[in-house]
Design a protein around this motif. Structure first.
Motif, mmCIF file in Angstrom:
data_model
loop_
_atom_site.group_PDB
_atom_site.id
_atom_site.type_symbol
_atom_site.label_atom_id
_atom_site.label_comp_id
_atom_site.label_asym_id
_atom_site.label_seq_id
_atom_site.Cartn_x
_atom_site.Cartn_y
_atom_site.Cartn_z
ATOM 1 N N LEU A 1 0.735 -1.600 -0.021
ATOM 2 C CA LEU A 1 0.164 -0.029 0.060
ATOM 3 C C LEU A 1 0.880 1.352 -0.086
ATOM 4 C CD1 LEU A 1 -2.851 -1.080 2.552
ATOM 5 C CD2 LEU A 1 -2.696 -1.016 -0.098
ATOM 6 N N ASN A 2 2.080 1.178 -0.020
ATOM 7 C CA ASN A 2 3.329 2.176 0.051
ATOM 8 C C ASN A 2 2.893 3.342 1.105
ATOM 9 O OD1 ASN A 2 5.201 3.712 -0.816
ATOM 10 N ND2 ASN A 2 3.930 4.880 -2.359
ATOM 11 N N LEU A 3 2.470 2.521 2.328
ATOM 12 C CA LEU A 3 2.268 3.775 3.551
ATOM 13 C C LEU A 3 3.640 4.104 4.116
ATOM 14 C CD1 LEU A 3 -0.876 2.173 4.912
ATOM 15 C CD2 LEU A 3 -0.855 4.152 3.409
ATOM 16 N N HIS A 4 3.609 5.091 4.919
ATOM 17 C CA HIS A 4 4.565 5.428 5.514
ATOM 18 C C HIS A 4 4.720 5.442 7.238
ATOM 19 C CE1 HIS A 4 8.004 8.147 6.473
ATOM 20 N NE2 HIS A 4 7.415 8.904 7.271
ATOM 21 N N ARG A 5 3.192 5.444 7.690
ATOM 22 C CA ARG A 5 3.318 5.319 9.118
ATOM 23 C C ARG A 5 2.269 4.633 9.584
ATOM 24 N NH1 ARG A 5 3.865 8.695 13.910
ATOM 25 N NH2 ARG A 5 1.704 8.765 14.881
ATOM 26 N N ILE A 6 2.044 3.649 10.332
ATOM 27 C CA ILE A 6 1.163 2.998 10.948
ATOM 28 C C ILE A 6 0.846 3.381 12.348
ATOM 29 C CG2 ILE A 6 -0.053 0.632 11.163
ATOM 30 C CD1 ILE A 6 0.260 1.519 8.381
ATOM 31 N N TYR B 1 1.021 4.464 19.856
ATOM 32 C CA TYR B 1 2.309 3.614 19.413
ATOM 33 C C TYR B 1 1.941 3.987 17.781
ATOM 34 C CZ TYR B 1 2.869 0.989 23.638
ATOM 35 O OH TYR B 1 3.117 0.670 24.727
ATOM 36 N N ALA B 2 3.475 4.060 17.256
ATOM 37 C CA ALA B 2 3.711 3.947 15.708
ATOM 38 C C ALA B 2 4.842 3.282 15.270
ATOM 39 C CB ALA B 2 3.648 5.360 15.418
ATOM 40 N N ILE B 3 4.685 3.141 14.367
ATOM 41 C CA ILE B 3 5.875 2.544 13.567
ATOM 42 C C ILE B 3 6.039 3.120 12.036
ATOM 43 C CG2 ILE B 3 4.495 0.489 12.321
ATOM 44 C CD1 ILE B 3 7.401 -1.041 12.669
#
Length: 176
Positions: free
Chosen positions: A115-120, A162-164
């Motif tokens: 999905l080419n995401l940068h942040r979850i 939280y995030a990655i």
């Protein structure tokens, strides 16, 4: 072992039983309330109409398709390349067996590589130390908390945030 597949309408009866389990909901940020099957059918229909902004997967046994839980990416924001992660392992006897870790890692792979995401990002109850440990073991960083953010069992409870980021995920994948 386990696999992810897109949520299907045939999963709704089991999911509805989970969403009506006060013990399970007690571990999640959502409030407990009585939910009839028709509400979950409408929730599923809404998901089917909003698949561009949400990815909902059933966590199942790869051999017999037994449903263990749900993992989702919601509120996909293509401009900022981010989304929210949600996880629910349904029956207590399936918890602590690595199912959640498997599902989170698979969904992170999908988020960053497909999905080419940068942040979850995600939220979990401050008192849910088991979930916090799972997310940290998967590479999520604790970013802070929201004080008394949810009302559960007659009191307000803090939520951890939280995030990655993609580069953190790639570093973990490079070290495996």
């Amino acid at each position: 072992m386990y696999k992810l597949r897109e949520l299907e309408s045939r999963d709704l009866t089991v999911i509805n039983s989970w969403r009506n389990d006060p013990e399970l909901i007690g571990h999640l940020g959502a409030p407990y309330r009585y939910i009839n099957l028709r509400v979950d059918e409408e929730w599923f229909e809404n998901y089917m109409r909003s698949r561009a902004r949400n990815v909902r997967c059933s966590i199942v046994d790869e051999n017999d398709d037994v449903l263990y839980g749900l993992v989702s990416l919601t509120n996909l924001d293509q401009f900022n390349q981010c989304a929210e992660l949600h996880l629910m392992i349904g029956n207590i006897e399936h918890r602590g067996k690595g199912i959640g870790t498997f599902a989170v890692k698979e969904m992170l792979h999908h988020a960053f590589m497909n999905l080419n995401l940068h942040r979850i990002e995600l939220s979990c109850l401050a008192e849910n130390t088991v979930s916090a440990k799972l997310y940290e073991n998967c590479g999520f960083k604790h970013e802070g908390f929201q004080r008394k953010a949810v009302f559960k069992n007659g009191k307000y409870i803090d939520m951890h945030r939280y995030a990655i980021l993609r580069e953190e995920y790639m570093e973990i994948k490079g070290n495996e």
